[in-house]
Design an enzyme around this catalytic site. Structure first.
Site, mmCIF file in Angstrom:
data_model
loop_
_atom_site.group_PDB
_atom_site.id
_atom_site.type_symbol
_atom_site.label_atom_id
_atom_site.label_comp_id
_atom_site.label_asym_id
_atom_site.label_seq_id
_atom_site.Cartn_x
_atom_site.Cartn_y
_atom_site.Cartn_z
ATOM 1 N N ASP A 44 0.784 -1.248 0.000
ATOM 2 C CA ASP A 44 0.000 0.000 0.000
ATOM 3 C C ASP A 44 0.817 1.300 0.000
ATOM 4 O O ASP A 44 1.785 1.414 0.745
ATOM 5 C CB ASP A 44 -0.858 0.096 1.267
ATOM 6 C CG ASP A 44 -1.561 -1.174 1.621
ATOM 7 O OD1 ASP A 44 -1.511 -2.142 0.855
ATOM 8 O OD2 ASP A 44 -2.171 -1.204 2.714
ATOM 9 N N GLU A 226 -10.413 -2.588 4.575
ATOM 10 C CA GLU A 226 -9.074 -2.065 4.841
ATOM 11 C C GLU A 226 -8.941 -0.665 4.236
ATOM 12 O O GLU A 226 -9.742 -0.260 3.384
ATOM 13 C CB GLU A 226 -8.006 -2.965 4.194
ATOM 14 C CG GLU A 226 -8.045 -4.416 4.659
ATOM 15 C CD GLU A 226 -6.918 -5.262 4.077
ATOM 16 O OE1 GLU A 226 -6.260 -5.959 4.860
ATOM 17 O OE2 GLU A 226 -6.705 -5.248 2.853
HETATM 18 C C1 FRU Z 1 -3.849 -3.616 2.783
HETATM 19 C C2 FRU Z 1 -3.176 -4.084 4.064
HETATM 20 C C3 FRU Z 1 -3.526 -3.139 5.192
HETATM 21 C C4 FRU Z 1 -2.371 -3.330 6.135
HETATM 22 C C5 FRU Z 1 -1.221 -3.542 5.196
HETATM 23 C C6 FRU Z 1 -0.172 -4.478 5.705
HETATM 24 O O1 FRU Z 1 -3.228 -4.057 1.635
HETATM 25 O O2 FRU Z 1 -3.560 -5.410 4.360
HETATM 26 O O3 FRU Z 1 -4.779 -3.372 5.769
HETATM 27 O O4 FRU Z 1 -2.177 -2.224 6.975
HETATM 28 O O5 FRU Z 1 -1.763 -4.033 3.988
HETATM 29 O O6 FRU Z 1 0.943 -4.487 4.907
#
Ligand code: FRU
Length: 503
Positions: A44, A226
């Site tokens: 992300d 998320e």
């Molecule tokens: C989304 C996610 C978030 C988390 C991160 C972990 O892609 O799963 O929810 O904070 O990636 O790398």
């Protein structure tokens, strides 16, 4: 002989410098105008913020492997969101846990008190993910914490009072996106809490009060929620709020995807105008996208150009993943519904090279455009076509790989078919055809297609329907065809070569 050697070395160095990140030999799938880390795993985008002429992109990063692991915040900066310079890692895991996704704000009024000598601090609000607690089967292993920077994001200090928002007993409790709510002079945190979003508020970023929950019984619920984002937007002079919610799995074409709601927000509660499920991008490769903070009236989003379904298996080395191009978001009314539109930011125009416009192109079976456009894998194609016949654009190579982007009249939908696009067998669900409804009711389709060496981004009808797909052809897809079995005349088509962004 020595001279010859010196010349060869010099040429090698020069060609490397001149072409920036272009390394087509050993890295055939290295994107040329999308950000990629030089090496290792990325997911992300995090903490995107504009500050004093510089765009900052932080990102989920694991610097020891090309698969996901203990998360850090990597960092890259850009003057234009087009060419990015990777910077040293910003945040490292610590005794409270790994550094998961989150946001960054410029605390102009120094509400947090982190600023010194009149300098406004940059404050990062992120999730600490405590692996030890997770292993111990606690349900309180994710909580929200702060770090601040007084040197424009170069170095960061973690707040001694972390965590600022402890876990109330919710297993998925993460990805805080914080914005200032001017009418009540307070910060709003939009947090993903398992199957819903929870809003919190704070006067100082340190003490948080729960305001409300949203979405347990609305929208798509095929996976965990998320990376939410709450956007204040204008539509015809009126304020409207957009709530972005990424979800994994359960996307419209499989795996991870981002849905959104349009409605009102009063500092406490988000009330959607409608219960229709809407998707920001119907391709499978735009996930966890959030917007930059501190960009004034512009709302600019970048996403992670991959999908949890196969992100760990894609055939790239020594890095994995790219971001999408930055996109300008706006609202558009169709019938009684308000939709989010996404279009590439205007800054990308600086990559524009030679452009060719064709008008009234008759297409029967197929037209090979390659001779007119020249062989290139980096291009923007804009096209106007009547919504009366099927047609497709085919990006191909001598090896027979094909990436097909098209419109199907009978279902009034767009599609991207990457089933024969080259390397697809690294994951069984990758080589598929993805579809997206056409939402516009205009007579003509208008398409903007951005092609990089390993992705296509389709913005249809002014960005009402968007599809982002990554691909891994065996050789560059440098041939272009238009096909239509029923026949069609294309009123206008403009093909623009793009140059690599460099880093
Ligand atoms: C989304 C996610 C978030 C988390 C991160 C972990 O892609 O799963 O929810 O904070 O990636 O790398």
């Amino acid at each position: 002989m020595r001279n010859l050697l010196t010349t060869i070395v010099l040429l090698a160095v020069l060609s490397h410098l001149a072409i920036g990140q272009v390394k087509t030999g050993s890295e055939p799938h290295r994107p040329q105008f999308h950000f990629t880390p030089k090496a290792h795993w990325m997911n992300d985008p995090n903490g995107m913020v504009y500050l004093n002429g510089t765009y900052h992109l932080f990102f989920q990063y694991y610097p020891d492997a090309t698969v996901w692991g203990p998360m850090h915040w990597g960092h890259a900066t850009s003057k234009d969101m087009v060419s990015w310079q990777e910077q040293p890692i910003a945040l490292y895991p610590d005794s409270l846990g790994w550094i998961f996704s989150g946001s960054a704000v410029l605390d102009v009024n120094n509400t947090s008190g982190f600023g010194t000598n009149g300098k406004a601090p940059l404050v990062a609000i992120f999730t600490h993910h405590n692996q030890k607690l997770e292993k111990a089967k606690s349900d309180k292993f994710q909580y929200q914490s702060l770090a601040y920077s007084l040197d424009e994001g170069k170095t960061w200090t973690k707040y001694a009072g972390n965590p600022v928002l402890p876990n109330p007993g919710i297993v998925d409790f993460r990805d805080p996106k914080v914005r200032w709510y001017e009418p009540q002079k307070k910060w709003i945190m939009t947090l993903a809490t398992k199957d819903r979003v929870t809003f919190y508020s704070s006067p100082n970023l340190k003490n948080w009060t729960k305001e409300s929950e949203f979405g347990a019984d609305l929208g798509a619920h095929g996976g965990v929620w998320e990376c939410p984002d709450l956007l204040a937007m204008n539509h015809n002079g009126k304020k409207a709020w957009v709530l972005l919610v990424s979800m994994n799995p359960g996307g419209p074409n499989g795996g991870s995807a981002t849905q959104y709601f349009v409605g009102d927000f009063d500092g406490k509660t988000f009330k959607p105008y409608s219960t229709t499920t809407k998707w920001m991008d119907y391709g499978t490769d735009n996930y966890a996208g959030v917007t930059f903070s501190n960009t004034g009236t512009r709302t600019i989003l970048m996403g992670w150009m991959s999908n949890w379904q196969y992100a760990r298996e894609v055939p790239t080395d020594p890095w994995r993943s790219a971001t999408t191009v930055p996109r300008e978001l706006a609202l558009k009314e169709v019938g009684k519904e308000l939709y989010l539109t996404s279009m590439p930011v205007k800054e990308l125009d600086k990559l524009n090279g030679k452009s060719t416009t064709l008008t009234n192109v008759p297409v029967r079976e197929q037209v090979d455009l390659t001779a007119k456009t020249g062989k290139t894998t980096l291009f923007k194609l804009t096209l106007l076509a009547p919504a009366t016949s099927d047609f497709s654009l085919v990006l191909a190579n001598e090896q027979g790989d094909e990436l097909v982007i098209g419109y199907e009249k009978s279902t009034n939908s767009y599609y991207i078919d990457r089933s024969k696009s080259g390397k697809t067998d690294f994951e069984k669900g990758f080589g598929k055809r993805h579809t997206a409804p056409r939402l516009s009711t205009a007579n003509n389709l208008s398409l903007t297609l951005l092609a990089d060496v390993a992705s296509v981004e389709l913005f249809a009808d002014g960005g009402l329907t968007v599809m982002t797909d990554i691909v891994f052809p065996e050789q560059p897809l440098n041939k272009l065809f238009i096909k239509s079995e029923t026949g069609i005349s294309i009123p206008r088509l403009t093909f623009t070569r793009l140059s690599a962004a460099g880093q």
